[in-house]
Enzyme design. Sequence first.
Site, mmCIF file in Angstrom:
data_model
loop_
_atom_site.group_PDB
_atom_site.id
_atom_site.type_symbol
_atom_site.label_atom_id
_atom_site.label_comp_id
_atom_site.label_asym_id
_atom_site.label_seq_id
_atom_site.Cartn_x
_atom_site.Cartn_y
_atom_site.Cartn_z
ATOM 1 N N ARG A 1 76.652 -31.952 -12.322
ATOM 2 C CA ARG A 1 75.903 -30.769 -12.768
ATOM 3 C C ARG A 1 76.847 -29.708 -13.352
ATOM 4 O O ARG A 1 78.067 -29.784 -13.164
ATOM 5 C CB ARG A 1 75.129 -30.167 -11.597
ATOM 6 C CG ARG A 1 74.119 -31.104 -10.959
ATOM 7 C CD ARG A 1 73.551 -30.477 -9.701
ATOM 8 N NE ARG A 1 74.586 -30.187 -8.719
ATOM 9 C CZ ARG A 1 74.358 -29.584 -7.550
ATOM 10 N NH1 ARG A 1 73.121 -29.200 -7.235
ATOM 11 N NH2 ARG A 1 75.351 -29.356 -6.713
ATOM 12 N N GLU B 1 95.501 -41.124 -9.058
ATOM 13 C CA GLU B 1 94.207 -41.631 -9.532
ATOM 14 C C GLU B 1 93.063 -41.102 -8.692
ATOM 15 O O GLU B 1 91.946 -41.631 -8.758
ATOM 16 C CB GLU B 1 94.193 -43.160 -9.521
ATOM 17 C CG GLU B 1 94.327 -43.803 -8.158
ATOM 18 C CD GLU B 1 95.779 -44.004 -7.743
ATOM 19 O OE1 GLU B 1 96.023 -44.829 -6.865
ATOM 20 O OE2 GLU B 1 96.669 -43.332 -8.313
#
Length: 607
Positions: free
Chosen positions: A508, A519
């Site tokens: 969002r 990573e």
Amino acid sequence: MTPRRHSKRGRALPAALLASLLACLMPLWASAADLPQIAGQELKSGFMLDGQWRFQPGDSLDWARPGFDDSSWALTNMPASWPGQGFPKSGQMAWYRLSVRLAPDALNAPQFGDGLGLQLGKVMSAYEVYANGRMIGALGQLPPLARGYYDREMVHFLPREIIAPDGRLDIALRVWGGDEATVRVWGGGPYAGTFSLGEYRKQLFGGIARNLPALLFCCLFLCFGLYHLYLYQRNRHMRLFLWFGLMAVNVAIYGFMLTQWKHMLPVSFDTLKKIEYGAIYMLPAVSMQMLWALMGSEVRSWMRAYQVSFVILAIVGLWDPRPDVQPLILFGFQLWTVPLFLVAPVMVLKSVREGNPEARTLFLGLAVFGATAVNDLLIDLAALDSVRMLHFGFAAIMLAMSVSLGNRFTNMLNRLEREVEERTEDLRVANRQLAEAARVEPLTGLLNRRGFIEEAEKEIQRVFRGSPPFALVLADLDHFKLVNDRYGHACGDQVLRRIAAVLSYRVREVDLVARWGGEEFIFLLPETDAKGASVMAESLRQAVEMAGFDYDGKRLDFTMTFGIAAHRKGESLDATVHRADTALYHGKEAGRNRVMLGSYKGLTVVN
């Protein structure tokens, strides 16, 4: 009885002698009755002696005697310079006489008990003054020594006993006008100043009061000039301060040489004239330099030579102040300044047309200075009956240059302030950019660990103030080390950028995504509980699994493991991250490519 002849002769002789005596005394009585009478009140305020005096060229000490009959002498105004060539037949010597009578109230006034003060103005070139036959003062030396000391106003003490019992006072002024060259150029005799009779102390203090404004004027400009020279000493790049300071000091010195205060210096009269002539000859050279610097005009070779010529004149003025030489030099100087009066306004007017705001003020000052200079030139060259006004011109030019200089540096300061404001704003922007760069990870464009922690701490404060809690999601790319080992770090970097783009696209707008390290990625989901975070994490896991990556003609597929922890009010960020990291670790142990929910009671596998 017939009278004798010799008896008639005897009576006629005394009658003739009496008639002759009356004939001799009548003019004296008449002249005594016609003498100007000075009342005590007039003497108290200072009785002006600037009316008509008796004047006679020549020289005789008998002319100083009281009661000397000077009725045959010519009448002349006082002060008034000698006309033309003066009086070469009498060796430039002449006498002035004035007879007055003190009224009884003046004779008996207690304030005049010790004596009076006779004030004499400027007399060219030397004189002796007598009162009722007694010499009461002198200035300079008369022939045969013949040494001038002009340009000085003096108050001579007149003892009470010199005045005749009937109040009669005969004042005689014996004047040497100077050599023929001096008289021819400057004239001779009393030429300026105040001539009055009054209370001795008042005469002295009155002279001080009249000369005090000029002294204050000179002190003001001297301090002004020294202050600007001090500013130049502090910053050698401010050349305008140097020239303005030198010009102000020059004007102060020249103005002081025009006052009566200069005679208080313990130096000879010749030295005073050297300083005066040197200052006035140097003034155009310094003024030109100041003008060029203020207008920013180019100094051409002929203008520089013109400037140097005034310096040479100043050196000559300091070297030889003789009255027979200086008039010639001064006359040449006055003519030589005419080009300056023509060039300077043209240069300033050109700057005005070019839009230089400082030039307008300077042009007005030059106009006033030029008008006063022309007035004084006409007094010297054309015998104009006017008051010398050059000191007002100096004041005008100094005021104009002060205003112009002030405007210039005010504009400079304003410009510097604007530049400082602009630079400060640029610095603020640069600092914001640096601060933002310190929060952003350059490879993926996501927030780094520092930026994420700052935003997460803000979210914790909002929760503390009553906002709904948030959830953290920690994600790790599965088997990423094999990609670096097999395809290289360049491929690994591209994979990280691709995964970061997929993750950023799926969250969002209010959610935060950051690269936690290596990573690993971390998500902050505001106003989201554990269940909502699990749904979001599962959506992200599926998006990564479906997102293929082509590199060097080969298809690369990836998966990610997610650990979730819901933040609880009062809990630190480290504690929440630790729980999410624990859930992630167990997700890795359980086989990767899954979402693991961590809680206080244990772990929950979402998929």
